[in-house]
Design a protein around this motif. Sequence first.
Motif, mmCIF file in Angstrom:
data_model
loop_
_atom_site.group_PDB
_atom_site.id
_atom_site.type_symbol
_atom_site.label_atom_id
_atom_site.label_comp_id
_atom_site.label_asym_id
_atom_site.label_seq_id
_atom_site.Cartn_x
_atom_site.Cartn_y
_atom_site.Cartn_z
ATOM 1 N N ALA A 111 2.748 14.447 3.128
ATOM 2 C CA ALA A 111 3.227 13.456 2.167
ATOM 3 C C ALA A 111 3.878 12.355 2.985
ATOM 4 O O ALA A 111 4.844 12.604 3.696
ATOM 5 C CB ALA A 111 4.230 14.085 1.208
ATOM 6 N N ASN A 112 3.337 11.186 2.924
ATOM 7 C CA ASN A 112 3.902 10.081 3.701
ATOM 8 C C ASN A 112 5.034 9.422 2.961
ATOM 9 O O ASN A 112 5.229 9.619 1.783
ATOM 10 C CB ASN A 112 2.821 9.050 4.023
ATOM 11 N N GLY A 113 5.764 8.626 3.711
ATOM 12 C CA GLY A 113 6.839 7.862 3.111
ATOM 13 C C GLY A 113 8.215 8.399 3.436
ATOM 14 O O GLY A 113 9.204 7.834 3.029
ATOM 15 N N PHE A 114 8.295 9.486 4.195
ATOM 16 C CA PHE A 114 9.615 10.073 4.477
ATOM 17 C C PHE A 114 9.898 10.330 5.942
ATOM 18 O O PHE A 114 10.687 11.200 6.241
ATOM 19 C CB PHE A 114 9.776 11.401 3.729
ATOM 20 N N PRO A 115 9.472 9.701 6.983
ATOM 21 C CA PRO A 115 8.301 8.840 7.163
ATOM 22 C C PRO A 115 6.981 9.599 7.045
ATOM 23 O O PRO A 115 6.119 9.201 6.300
ATOM 24 C CB PRO A 115 8.473 8.279 8.556
ATOM 25 N N GLU A 116 6.772 10.675 7.774
ATOM 26 C CA GLU A 116 5.608 11.522 7.515
ATOM 27 C C GLU A 116 6.120 12.934 7.363
ATOM 28 O O GLU A 116 6.721 13.511 8.260
ATOM 29 C CB GLU A 116 4.585 11.435 8.644
ATOM 30 N N TRP A 117 5.892 13.487 6.217
ATOM 31 C CA TRP A 117 6.497 14.743 5.823
ATOM 32 C C TRP A 117 5.421 15.815 5.752
ATOM 33 O O TRP A 117 4.539 15.760 4.909
ATOM 34 C CB TRP A 117 7.150 14.506 4.487
ATOM 35 N N VAL A 118 5.468 16.795 6.656
ATOM 36 C CA VAL A 118 4.500 17.887 6.668
ATOM 37 C C VAL A 118 5.025 18.996 5.760
ATOM 38 O O VAL A 118 6.137 19.476 5.926
ATOM 39 C CB VAL A 118 4.265 18.414 8.098
ATOM 40 N N TRP A 119 4.200 19.378 4.801
ATOM 41 C CA TRP A 119 4.581 20.399 3.834
ATOM 42 C C TRP A 119 4.097 21.768 4.267
ATOM 43 O O TRP A 119 3.194 21.894 5.102
ATOM 44 C CB TRP A 119 3.978 20.073 2.479
ATOM 45 N N ARG A 120 4.652 22.776 3.665
ATOM 46 C CA ARG A 120 4.226 24.151 3.875
ATOM 47 C C ARG A 120 2.750 24.287 3.497
ATOM 48 O O ARG A 120 2.279 23.620 2.570
ATOM 49 C CB ARG A 120 5.037 25.102 2.986
ATOM 50 N N SER A 121 2.036 25.166 4.186
ATOM 51 C CA SER A 121 0.613 25.351 3.888
ATOM 52 C C SER A 121 0.402 25.933 2.487
ATOM 53 O O SER A 121 -0.644 25.734 1.880
ATOM 54 C CB SER A 121 -0.040 26.249 4.940
ATOM 55 N N ASP A 122 1.409 26.634 1.958
ATOM 56 C CA ASP A 122 1.297 27.235 0.625
ATOM 57 C C ASP A 122 2.018 26.415 -0.451
ATOM 58 O O ASP A 122 2.320 26.918 -1.532
ATOM 59 C CB ASP A 122 1.827 28.667 0.646
ATOM 60 N N ALA A 123 2.264 25.148 -0.174
ATOM 61 C CA ALA A 123 3.039 24.300 -1.095
ATOM 62 C C ALA A 123 2.366 24.123 -2.450
ATOM 63 O O ALA A 123 3.035 24.032 -3.474
ATOM 64 C CB ALA A 123 3.290 22.929 -0.471
ATOM 65 N N LEU A 124 1.042 24.071 -2.459
ATOM 66 C CA LEU A 124 0.304 23.733 -3.675
ATOM 67 C C LEU A 124 -0.327 24.976 -4.287
ATOM 68 O O LEU A 124 -1.490 25.278 -4.061
ATOM 69 C CB LEU A 124 -0.747 22.666 -3.373
ATOM 70 N N SER A 125 0.429 25.670 -5.076
ATOM 71 C CA SER A 125 -0.030 26.888 -5.738
ATOM 72 C C SER A 125 -1.054 26.550 -6.820
ATOM 73 O O SER A 125 -0.971 25.504 -7.459
ATOM 74 C CB SER A 125 1.170 27.593 -6.377
ATOM 75 N N THR A 126 -2.014 27.438 -7.025
ATOM 76 C CA THR A 126 -3.004 27.224 -8.085
ATOM 77 C C THR A 126 -2.657 28.017 -9.345
ATOM 78 O O THR A 126 -3.429 28.046 -10.286
ATOM 79 C CB THR A 126 -4.419 27.619 -7.605
ATOM 80 N N GLN A 127 -1.483 28.612 -9.368
ATOM 81 C CA GLN A 127 -1.040 29.364 -10.538
ATOM 82 C C GLN A 127 -0.485 28.405 -11.579
ATOM 83 O O GLN A 127 0.296 27.506 -11.256
ATOM 84 C CB GLN A 127 0.025 30.380 -10.146
ATOM 85 N N PHE A 128 -0.903 28.604 -12.825
ATOM 86 C CA PHE A 128 -0.392 27.803 -13.927
ATOM 87 C C PHE A 128 0.823 28.501 -14.533
ATOM 88 O O PHE A 128 0.851 29.719 -14.666
ATOM 89 C CB PHE A 128 -1.463 27.600 -15.004
ATOM 90 N N TYR A 129 1.823 27.708 -14.888
ATOM 91 C CA TYR A 129 3.028 28.205 -15.546
ATOM 92 C C TYR A 129 3.100 27.569 -16.926
ATOM 93 O O TYR A 129 2.669 26.432 -17.114
ATOM 94 C CB TYR A 129 4.273 27.850 -14.729
ATOM 95 N N ASN A 130 3.642 28.298 -17.872
ATOM 96 C CA ASN A 130 3.670 27.851 -19.263
ATOM 97 C C ASN A 130 5.092 27.634 -19.750
ATOM 98 O O ASN A 130 5.987 28.409 -19.419
ATOM 99 C CB ASN A 130 2.993 28.898 -20.157
ATOM 100 N N LEU A 131 5.233 26.592 -20.540
ATOM 101 C CA LEU A 131 6.520 26.289 -21.163
ATOM 102 C C LEU A 131 6.242 25.580 -22.482
ATOM 103 O O LEU A 131 5.591 24.519 -22.494
ATOM 104 C CB LEU A 131 7.370 25.407 -20.234
ATOM 105 N N GLN A 132 6.655 26.170 -23.564
ATOM 106 C CA GLN A 132 6.501 25.592 -24.903
ATOM 107 C C GLN A 132 5.085 25.087 -25.169
ATOM 108 O O GLN A 132 4.873 23.968 -25.654
ATOM 109 C CB GLN A 132 7.533 24.494 -25.137
#
Length: 178
Positions: A111-132
């Motif tokens: 994710a750029n802009g912070f200046p370049e921010w490397v995220w965890r490899s598991d940052a983007l989970s494909t699990q859906f969560y439900n709320l209302q």
Amino acid sequence: MDNKNVGKEFEKTQSQLKIIYEINGISLSLNNVLWLRGGWAIDFLLGRITRTHSDVDFVSWIQYREPLEQALVCAGFQIIPVSEYQTDFLKNDVDVSIVFVKRSEEGSIIANGFPEWVWRSDALSTQFYNLQGVSVCVLNPHQLLEEKKTYELGTGRKLRSKDFESMKIIQQIIGAMD
């Protein structure tokens, strides 16, 4: 808090939930998955609303930026360009921020802009969560915690009391997952 303010807070929360539902649906129609981040991500992880939120924060892949922006504008969202890797939107008095990420040549999520921010490899989970009745993917709690811990570096602003409270809740979520 008086009944009038409680009613306004409830309406604001319901408007934001409708926007989350709408944007997620638009994104999925483009074969793109969005991830909630920030306070709403915590609420979806918990399956309950913890507080009133000032805005809605999403993450998306950079390659979906143009079609997503076009689709949101067609759906009545006002576009507010921020940077090469972030676009904000406004609809029905709901502020929405979308940060766009990409994969590096090594496969890391950046994710750029912070200046370049490397995220965890598991940052983007494909699990859906439900709320209302709304179902959406959220950032991995470990990534949410890292984001809060690096908040001052990215924004230059001091951590707020809600940031400390969020970190405490995220740590509890992580503890319950382990």
